[in-house]
Scaffold this active site. Sequence first.
Site, PDB file in Angstrom:
ATOM      1  N   GLU A  61       0.809  -1.216   0.000  1.00  0.00           N
ATOM      2  CA  GLU A  61       0.000   0.000   0.000  1.00  0.00           C
ATOM      3  C   GLU A  61       0.844   1.270   0.000  1.00  0.00           C
ATOM      4  O   GLU A  61       0.556   2.232  -0.704  1.00  0.00           O
ATOM      5  CB  GLU A  61      -0.939   0.021   1.219  1.00  0.00           C
ATOM      6  CG  GLU A  61      -2.157  -0.874   1.091  1.00  0.00           C
ATOM      7  CD  GLU A  61      -1.804  -2.331   1.294  1.00  0.00           C
ATOM      8  OE1 GLU A  61      -0.726  -2.607   1.853  1.00  0.00           O
ATOM      9  OE2 GLU A  61      -2.591  -3.198   0.891  1.00  0.00           O
TER      10      GLU A  61
ATOM     11  N   HIS B 166     -10.827  -8.064   8.503  1.00  0.00           N
ATOM     12  CA  HIS B 166     -11.639  -7.768   7.332  1.00  0.00           C
ATOM     13  C   HIS B 166     -12.982  -7.117   7.640  1.00  0.00           C
ATOM     14  O   HIS B 166     -13.793  -6.947   6.745  1.00  0.00           O
ATOM     15  CB  HIS B 166     -11.885  -9.060   6.531  1.00  0.00           C
ATOM     16  CG  HIS B 166     -10.636  -9.679   6.014  1.00  0.00           C
ATOM     17  ND1 HIS B 166     -10.105  -9.364   4.784  1.00  0.00           N
ATOM     18  CD2 HIS B 166      -9.796 -10.587   6.557  1.00  0.00           C
ATOM     19  CE1 HIS B 166      -8.995 -10.053   4.594  1.00  0.00           C
ATOM     20  NE2 HIS B 166      -8.778 -10.793   5.656  1.00  0.00           N
TER      21      HIS B 166
END
Length: 350
Positions: free
Chosen positions: A105, A155
């Site tokens: 990222e 998640h």
Amino acid sequence: MAAKSLREIRRAAAAGIGSRRCFSGDAAAAAAAAAGVAEGKVGGGAGKEVNLFTAINQALHIALDTDPRSYVFGEDVGFGGVFRCTTGLADRFGRNRVFNTPLCEQGIAGFAVGLAAMIVNEAAKFRYRSGNEFNCGGLTIRSPYGAVGHGGHYHSQSPEAFFCHVPGLKVIIPRSPREAKGLLLASIRDPNPVVFFEPKWLYRLAVEEVPEEDYMLPLSEAEVIRKGSDITLIGWGAQLAVLEEACEDTAKDGISCELIDLRTLIPWDKETVEASVSKTGKLLVSHEAPITGGFGAEIAASITERCFQRLEAPVARVCGLDTPFPLVYETFYMPTKNKVLDAIKATVNY
């Protein structure tokens, strides 16, 4: 326009598609007008029922098609992404505009500096540092967020409050496919950097008629989706469905709830919320993120300042618990309909 995508999903809750545009807000508005784009309302074109990820996909197709300087890049986006939101983009627009990046990222955001900037330290401060001479264009970072029924502590997180604390960013969370398409297109065409959170639970579950045409919905404008007189309910994203169910149930007991979808968390529409609370005298805020430091606390504080003499009860918050998101105990963590119902009744009867 230059555009950038951070990732479809990471194994956590950080992912995205971003886009960065080189022209100013006025030029952006002119370009949108030239393309026949209506902001704030949807035209009379044909539409069909689609789910949320398909509406996102439509918006990305339109964004790439209407501006040849737009790009999508990030983890897995080249083959459609984990949630299939970028399906067909590479085939239609080519691998030079839609392409995968390494699984990093920071590397993706850093690489995007030429097109956009790193989120907190660069993108959010770009305009301030330049004395309003430059901006990040339409940098829009898409990210799935929230509970999905089996995501566990990585998640299922709702990190919106982290980004709401960064001056210079806009934070958007849609509640439905139609909202998602219009708000995403508006975000991509906005000259400010936008973090666009997509409710993971609704990617396939939420289905409604969505116009196939190009349209935008206004940012920083809340929507009153249900009129009421006894209490104001505020939420965003997937939590709106929970609040709507609670409104229906309390109506059977004679309690009239006004329901507002905030849609944009930063900068948020204080005027719409204040007007509603001034009428009802009571406020409940609900979100999936942990209660401590959640954005609901900011809403509660601001409305208390603005409506102190008109409030008839303390502001109620029905939120996630102050713990990592538990896989096995997800139902205990979530701000469920029954928790909302109890809070509504307690506030109304205060």
